[in-house]
Scaffold this active site. Sequence first.
Site, PDB file in Angstrom:
ATOM      1  N   HIS A 289      53.323  30.951  50.069  1.00 45.75           N
ATOM      2  CA  HIS A 289      52.246  30.137  49.992  1.00 45.75           C
ATOM      3  C   HIS A 289      51.882  29.759  51.353  1.00 45.75           C
ATOM      4  O   HIS A 289      52.581  29.637  52.485  1.00 45.75           O
ATOM      5  CB  HIS A 289      52.981  28.562  49.479  1.00 45.75           C
ATOM      6  CG  HIS A 289      53.323  28.603  48.042  1.00 45.75           C
ATOM      7  ND1 HIS A 289      52.640  28.634  46.761  1.00 45.75           N
ATOM      8  CD2 HIS A 289      54.598  28.785  47.742  1.00 45.75           C
ATOM      9  CE1 HIS A 289      53.231  29.068  45.969  1.00 45.75           C
ATOM     10  NE2 HIS A 289      54.456  29.087  46.143  1.00 45.75           N
TER      11      HIS A 289
ATOM     12  N   GLU B 226      57.711  35.218  46.941  1.00 47.13           N
ATOM     13  CA  GLU B 226      56.378  34.417  46.670  1.00 47.13           C
ATOM     14  C   GLU B 226      55.891  33.829  48.025  1.00 47.13           C
ATOM     15  O   GLU B 226      56.802  33.516  49.091  1.00 47.13           O
ATOM     16  CB  GLU B 226      57.361  33.276  45.994  1.00 47.13           C
ATOM     17  CG  GLU B 226      56.122  32.017  45.372  1.00 47.13           C
ATOM     18  CD  GLU B 226      56.793  30.921  44.605  1.00 47.13           C
ATOM     19  OE1 GLU B 226      57.119  31.593  43.558  1.00 47.13           O
ATOM     20  OE2 GLU B 226      56.643  29.830  44.920  1.00 47.13           O
TER      21      GLU B 226
ATOM     22  N   TYR C   6      44.134  24.481  54.257  1.00 46.38           N
ATOM     23  CA  TYR C   6      44.340  25.919  54.115  1.00 46.38           C
ATOM     24  C   TYR C   6      43.578  26.499  55.503  1.00 46.38           C
ATOM     25  O   TYR C   6      43.831  27.887  55.339  1.00 46.38           O
ATOM     26  CB  TYR C   6      43.634  26.529  52.993  1.00 46.38           C
ATOM     27  CG  TYR C   6      44.348  26.062  51.652  1.00 46.38           C
ATOM     28  CD1 TYR C   6      45.635  26.216  51.419  1.00 46.38           C
ATOM     29  CD2 TYR C   6      43.778  25.005  50.974  1.00 46.38           C
ATOM     30  CE1 TYR C   6      46.434  25.795  50.503  1.00 46.38           C
ATOM     31  CE2 TYR C   6      44.592  24.540  49.882  1.00 46.38           C
ATOM     32  CZ  TYR C   6      45.858  24.876  49.417  1.00 46.38           C
ATOM     33  OH  TYR C   6      46.531  24.311  48.261  1.00 46.38           O
TER      34      TYR C   6
ATOM     35  N   PRO D 232      44.478  31.567  41.465  1.00 43.71           N
ATOM     36  CA  PRO D 232      43.195  31.011  41.287  1.00 43.71           C
ATOM     37  C   PRO D 232      42.839  30.078  42.820  1.00 43.71           C
ATOM     38  O   PRO D 232      44.123  29.396  43.444  1.00 43.71           O
ATOM     39  CB  PRO D 232      43.433  29.855  40.437  1.00 43.71           C
ATOM     40  CG  PRO D 232      45.022  30.032  40.186  1.00 43.71           C
ATOM     41  CD  PRO D 232      45.673  31.257  40.497  1.00 43.71           C
ATOM     42  N   ASN D 233      41.786  30.343  42.781  1.00 43.74           N
ATOM     43  CA  ASN D 233      41.217  29.538  44.260  1.00 43.74           C
ATOM     44  C   ASN D 233      41.452  30.184  45.558  1.00 43.74           C
ATOM     45  O   ASN D 233      40.936  29.549  46.537  1.00 43.74           O
ATOM     46  CB  ASN D 233      41.404  27.882  44.315  1.00 43.74           C
ATOM     47  CG  ASN D 233      40.921  27.418  42.848  1.00 43.74           C
ATOM     48  OD1 ASN D 233      39.750  27.507  42.502  1.00 43.74           O
ATOM     49  ND2 ASN D 233      41.893  26.637  42.272  1.00 43.74           N
TER      50      ASN D 233
ATOM     51  N   ALA E 194      48.241  27.490  41.892  1.00 47.19           N
ATOM     52  CA  ALA E 194      48.534  26.335  41.274  1.00 47.19           C
ATOM     53  C   ALA E 194      49.404  26.674  40.002  1.00 47.19           C
ATOM     54  O   ALA E 194      50.339  25.704  39.766  1.00 47.19           O
ATOM     55  CB  ALA E 194      47.351  25.537  40.617  1.00 47.19           C
TER      56      ALA E 194
ATOM     57  N   ASN F  48      51.273  35.058  45.695  1.00 45.58           N
ATOM     58  CA  ASN F  48      50.836  33.562  45.854  1.00 45.58           C
ATOM     59  C   ASN F  48      50.132  33.189  44.507  1.00 45.58           C
ATOM     60  O   ASN F  48      49.171  33.297  44.333  1.00 45.58           O
ATOM     61  CB  ASN F  48      49.839  33.286  46.900  1.00 45.58           C
ATOM     62  CG  ASN F  48      49.488  31.723  47.274  1.00 45.58           C
ATOM     63  OD1 ASN F  48      50.167  30.990  46.173  1.00 45.58           O
ATOM     64  ND2 ASN F  48      49.007  31.567  48.326  1.00 45.58           N
TER      65      ASN F  48
ATOM     66  N   ARG G 100      53.925  18.443  50.648  1.00 41.76           N
ATOM     67  CA  ARG G 100      52.666  17.961  50.124  1.00 41.76           C
ATOM     68  C   ARG G 100      53.066  17.059  48.777  1.00 41.76           C
ATOM     69  O   ARG G 100      54.151  16.596  48.608  1.00 41.76           O
ATOM     70  CB  ARG G 100      51.368  19.095  49.634  1.00 41.76           C
ATOM     71  CG  ARG G 100      51.311  20.109  51.039  1.00 41.76           C
ATOM     72  CD  ARG G 100      50.297  21.036  50.545  1.00 41.76           C
ATOM     73  NE  ARG G 100      49.136  20.681  49.947  1.00 41.76           N
ATOM     74  CZ  ARG G 100      48.460  21.473  49.349  1.00 41.76           C
ATOM     75  NH1 ARG G 100      48.496  22.611  49.137  1.00 41.76           N
ATOM     76  NH2 ARG G 100      47.277  20.948  48.771  1.00 41.76           N
TER      77      ARG G 100
ATOM     78  N   ARG H  22      37.670  26.015  50.947  1.00 42.29           N
ATOM     79  CA  ARG H  22      38.248  24.935  50.296  1.00 42.29           C
ATOM     80  C   ARG H  22      39.142  24.195  51.387  1.00 42.29           C
ATOM     81  O   ARG H  22      39.743  24.878  52.204  1.00 42.29           O
ATOM     82  CB  ARG H  22      39.214  25.374  48.969  1.00 42.29           C
ATOM     83  CG  ARG H  22      40.355  26.380  49.570  1.00 42.29           C
ATOM     84  CD  ARG H  22      41.217  26.751  48.291  1.00 42.29           C
ATOM     85  NE  ARG H  22      41.819  25.894  47.610  1.00 42.29           N
ATOM     86  CZ  ARG H  22      43.159  26.253  47.016  1.00 42.29           C
ATOM     87  NH1 ARG H  22      43.693  27.358  47.042  1.00 42.29           N
ATOM     88  NH2 ARG H  22      43.761  25.264  46.147  1.00 42.29           N
TER      89      ARG H  22
HETATM   90  C1  DQA Z   1      49.222  27.019  47.352  1.00 37.39           C
HETATM   91  C2  DQA Z   1      49.821  25.984  47.119  1.00 37.39           C
HETATM   92  C3  DQA Z   1      49.251  25.443  45.674  1.00 37.39           C
HETATM   93  O1  DQA Z   1      50.003  24.172  45.368  1.00 37.39           O
HETATM   94  C4  DQA Z   1      47.906  25.251  45.437  1.00 37.39           C
HETATM   95  O2  DQA Z   1      47.890  25.055  44.125  1.00 37.39           O
HETATM   96  C5  DQA Z   1      47.349  26.523  45.789  1.00 37.39           C
HETATM   97  C6  DQA Z   1      47.647  27.314  47.128  1.00 37.39           C
HETATM   98  C7  DQA Z   1      49.345  27.736  49.010  1.00 37.39           C
HETATM   99  O3  DQA Z   1      49.263  28.711  49.314  1.00 37.39           O
HETATM  100  O4  DQA Z   1      49.549  26.978  49.769  1.00 37.39           O
HETATM  101  O5  DQA Z   1      46.226  26.829  45.215  1.00 37.39           O
HETATM  102  O6  DQA Z   1      49.920  28.258  46.679  1.00 37.39           O
END
Ligand code: DQA
Length: 146
Positions: free
Chosen positions: A99, A97, A22, A9-10, A76, A73, A106, A17
Amino acid sequence: MKILVINGPNINMLGIREKKIYGSLSYPKLIELIEEKSRKLNIRVECFQNNIEGEIINKIQSTYGEYDGIIINPAAYTHYSIAILDAIKSVSIPTIEVHLSNIHAREDFRHRSVTACACIGQISGFSSFGYLMALDYFKEAGIINE
Ligand code: DQA
């Protein structure tokens, strides 16, 4: 030999964002970089993004017998989706995985990944390079042969 890249998501909002966290790279540009790297490594790649947990689980399940590796990835969902953890375990396909941000630098609630224990490892904090490093690993470790 095929790798599936899953973004949760996102991640489709990259470049829009929270740019301080990011960066300004857009989601389509991220995909371009992943596809370019895959071509160089001679890896077949499919990229998938979805904001819905169940859709991500369906996609993970669809990899069974079809893909050689997953780069995920979970965004959240990383921090609380036991269902995604179980899906990764169910298909037992080598998974990395990734990120974009360093989740350990964070908020406290981001330090914990419930999904990483089902993965070969976690790459966190290297922005788009994390996905490319994961592709390199699959190739270099001989998990992907052609
Ligand atoms: C994320 C880190 C997560 O905590 C966050 O909710 C994201 C992006 C990252 O790629 O840094 O949406 O996975």
